[in-house]
Design a protein around this motif. Structure first.
Motif, PDB file in Angstrom:
ATOM      1  N   ALA A  25       0.831  -1.209   0.000  1.00 23.71           N
ATOM      2  CA  ALA A  25       0.000   0.000   0.000  1.00 23.71           C
ATOM      3  C   ALA A  25       0.866   1.259   0.000  1.00 23.71           C
ATOM      4  O   ALA A  25       0.578   2.220  -0.728  1.00 23.71           O
ATOM      5  CB  ALA A  25      -0.940  -0.010   1.204  1.00 23.71           C
ATOM      6  N   TYR A  26       1.922   1.256   0.806  1.00 25.33           N
ATOM      7  CA  TYR A  26       2.828   2.414   0.803  1.00 25.33           C
ATOM      8  C   TYR A  26       3.526   2.568  -0.538  1.00 25.33           C
ATOM      9  O   TYR A  26       3.664   3.677  -1.049  1.00 25.33           O
ATOM     10  CB  TYR A  26       3.870   2.304   1.920  1.00 25.33           C
ATOM     11  CG  TYR A  26       3.419   2.918   3.218  1.00 25.33           C
ATOM     12  CD1 TYR A  26       2.932   4.226   3.273  1.00 25.33           C
ATOM     13  CD2 TYR A  26       3.483   2.208   4.398  1.00 25.33           C
ATOM     14  CE1 TYR A  26       2.528   4.788   4.475  1.00 25.33           C
ATOM     15  CE2 TYR A  26       3.079   2.765   5.596  1.00 25.33           C
ATOM     16  CZ  TYR A  26       2.598   4.055   5.627  1.00 25.33           C
ATOM     17  OH  TYR A  26       2.195   4.620   6.802  1.00 25.33           O
ATOM     18  N   LEU A  27       3.969   1.460  -1.126  1.00 20.01           N
ATOM     19  CA  LEU A  27       4.674   1.565  -2.408  1.00 20.01           C
ATOM     20  C   LEU A  27       3.734   2.074  -3.502  1.00 20.01           C
ATOM     21  O   LEU A  27       4.134   2.891  -4.328  1.00 20.01           O
ATOM     22  CB  LEU A  27       5.308   0.233  -2.799  1.00 20.01           C
ATOM     23  CG  LEU A  27       6.232   0.276  -4.014  1.00 20.01           C
ATOM     24  CD1 LEU A  27       7.332   1.323  -3.865  1.00 20.01           C
ATOM     25  CD2 LEU A  27       6.852  -1.089  -4.261  1.00 20.01           C
ATOM     26  N   ARG A  28       2.485   1.623  -3.492  1.00 18.61           N
ATOM     27  CA  ARG A  28       1.517   2.143  -4.467  1.00 18.61           C
ATOM     28  C   ARG A  28       1.321   3.649  -4.282  1.00 18.61           C
ATOM     29  O   ARG A  28       1.290   4.408  -5.243  1.00 18.61           O
ATOM     30  CB  ARG A  28       0.169   1.445  -4.315  1.00 18.61           C
ATOM     31  CG  ARG A  28       0.094   0.110  -4.983  1.00 18.61           C
ATOM     32  CD  ARG A  28      -1.321  -0.485  -4.953  1.00 18.61           C
ATOM     33  NE  ARG A  28      -1.219  -1.919  -5.038  1.00 18.61           N
ATOM     34  CZ  ARG A  28      -1.262  -2.759  -4.017  1.00 18.61           C
ATOM     35  NH1 ARG A  28      -1.469  -2.325  -2.798  1.00 18.61           N
ATOM     36  NH2 ARG A  28      -1.117  -4.048  -4.216  1.00 18.61           N
ATOM     37  N   SER A  29       1.177   4.069  -3.041  1.00 14.12           N
ATOM     38  CA  SER A  29       0.909   5.478  -2.748  1.00 14.12           C
ATOM     39  C   SER A  29       2.139   6.359  -2.997  1.00 14.12           C
ATOM     40  O   SER A  29       2.072   7.324  -3.755  1.00 14.12           O
ATOM     41  CB  SER A  29       0.457   5.617  -1.289  1.00 14.12           C
ATOM     42  OG  SER A  29       0.279   6.972  -0.955  1.00 14.12           O
ATOM     43  N   ALA A  52      -3.894  -3.476  11.049  1.00 16.86           N
ATOM     44  CA  ALA A  52      -3.062  -2.919   9.973  1.00 16.86           C
ATOM     45  C   ALA A  52      -3.880  -1.949   9.123  1.00 16.86           C
ATOM     46  O   ALA A  52      -3.402  -0.876   8.757  1.00 16.86           O
ATOM     47  CB  ALA A  52      -2.490  -4.041   9.106  1.00 16.86           C
ATOM     48  N   VAL A  53      -5.125  -2.318   8.825  1.00 25.05           N
ATOM     49  CA  VAL A  53      -6.012  -1.429   8.062  1.00 25.05           C
ATOM     50  C   VAL A  53      -6.205  -0.116   8.818  1.00 25.05           C
ATOM     51  O   VAL A  53      -6.111   0.973   8.245  1.00 25.05           O
ATOM     52  CB  VAL A  53      -7.368  -2.118   7.772  1.00 25.05           C
ATOM     53  CG1 VAL A  53      -8.361  -1.139   7.162  1.00 25.05           C
ATOM     54  CG2 VAL A  53      -7.169  -3.315   6.841  1.00 25.05           C
ATOM     55  N   GLU A  58      -4.902   5.782   9.479  1.00 22.08           N
ATOM     56  CA  GLU A  58      -4.400   6.938  10.236  1.00 22.08           C
ATOM     57  C   GLU A  58      -3.395   7.740   9.415  1.00 22.08           C
ATOM     58  O   GLU A  58      -3.224   8.930   9.632  1.00 22.08           O
ATOM     59  CB  GLU A  58      -3.704   6.478  11.527  1.00 22.08           C
ATOM     60  CG  GLU A  58      -4.632   5.916  12.561  1.00 22.08           C
ATOM     61  CD  GLU A  58      -3.906   5.407  13.799  1.00 22.08           C
ATOM     62  OE1 GLU A  58      -4.601   5.072  14.760  1.00 22.08           O
ATOM     63  OE2 GLU A  58      -2.654   5.333  13.803  1.00 22.08           O
ATOM     64  N   ASP A  59      -2.729   7.076   8.477  1.00 21.78           N
ATOM     65  CA  ASP A  59      -1.749   7.752   7.611  1.00 21.78           C
ATOM     66  C   ASP A  59      -2.341   8.063   6.234  1.00 21.78           C
ATOM     67  O   ASP A  59      -1.626   8.319   5.285  1.00 21.78           O
ATOM     68  CB  ASP A  59      -0.487   6.884   7.481  1.00 21.78           C
ATOM     69  CG  ASP A  59       0.747   7.705   7.115  1.00 21.78           C
ATOM     70  OD1 ASP A  59       0.759   8.936   7.337  1.00 21.78           O
ATOM     71  OD2 ASP A  59       1.705   7.116   6.590  1.00 21.78           O
ATOM     72  N   GLY A  60      -3.663   7.987   6.128  1.00 25.58           N
ATOM     73  CA  GLY A  60      -4.339   8.404   4.898  1.00 25.58           C
ATOM     74  C   GLY A  60      -4.383   7.370   3.788  1.00 25.58           C
ATOM     75  O   GLY A  60      -4.662   7.705   2.640  1.00 25.58           O
ATOM     76  N   ILE A  61      -4.105   6.105   4.106  1.00 25.15           N
ATOM     77  CA  ILE A  61      -4.112   5.060   3.086  1.00 25.15           C
ATOM     78  C   ILE A  61      -5.192   4.041   3.417  1.00 25.15           C
ATOM     79  O   ILE A  61      -5.206   3.468   4.511  1.00 25.15           O
ATOM     80  CB  ILE A  61      -2.732   4.385   2.962  1.00 25.15           C
ATOM     81  CG1 ILE A  61      -1.708   5.418   2.486  1.00 25.15           C
ATOM     82  CG2 ILE A  61      -2.794   3.195   2.008  1.00 25.15           C
ATOM     83  CD1 ILE A  61      -0.302   4.906   2.380  1.00 25.15           C
ATOM     84  N   ASP A  62      -6.099   3.817   2.467  1.00 26.66           N
ATOM     85  CA  ASP A  62      -7.206   2.890   2.647  1.00 26.66           C
ATOM     86  C   ASP A  62      -6.839   1.512   2.097  1.00 26.66           C
ATOM     87  O   ASP A  62      -6.687   1.344   0.895  1.00 26.66           O
ATOM     88  CB  ASP A  62      -8.452   3.431   1.944  1.00 26.66           C
ATOM     89  CG  ASP A  62      -9.669   2.526   2.100  1.00 26.66           C
ATOM     90  OD1 ASP A  62      -9.593   1.532   2.849  1.00 26.66           O
ATOM     91  OD2 ASP A  62     -10.688   2.819   1.458  1.00 26.66           O
TER      92      ASP A  62
END
Length: 137
Positions: A25-29, A52-53, A58-62
């Protein structure tokens, strides 16, 4: 990997429910579509870890729509970089691939408070990976 191809990264952990999902998710974002992203597990869980979700939200990633996926030989073959998440996974080895093992706490069964530091370490590692894979132009 040719200059015209996007680099591709596969994140692997046993259940594909926490660490590998957060890393993907972080790499996509943070990669902004410049890197192809995959994640998988050798024994995928039925769903992504709710803590984890919540930590990622909390860091803006769904990540709420993500589902654990089974690790395939094809996913490894199609990836330039294969990153295992400190869980001793037996991953197929192919010449010419870059392999890394990120030793990270397992968020399974933990609350969001315990997942936050894991999330933050993953974010820092993914940021460094992006810098490595996408040199400044």
């Amino acid at each position: 990997m040719s200059a015209s191809q996007k680099p591709s990264v596969l994140f692997v952990c046993v259940h594909n429910a926490g660490r590998s999902q957060m890393a993907a998710a972080y790499l996509r974002s943070l990669g902004e579509g410049r890197i192809e992203v995959r994640s998988a597990g050798s024994a995928p869980a039925g769903s992504v870890n709710p803590a984890a979700v919540a930590a990622m939200a909390e860091d803006g990633i769904d990540m709420s729509a993500e589902l654990p996926k089974v690790l395939t030989t094809q996913a490894v073959q199609e990836s330039d970089v294969v990153i295992t998440m400190g869980c001793g996974d037996a991953c197929p080895i192919f010449p010419g691939k870059r392999y890394e093992d990120w030793k990270l706490e397992d968020p399974a069964g933990q609350g969001v408070e315990a997942v936050r530091p894991i999330r933050d370490e993953i974010k820092a590692r993914v940021s460094a990976l992006i810098t490595d894979l996408l040199p400044a132009t």
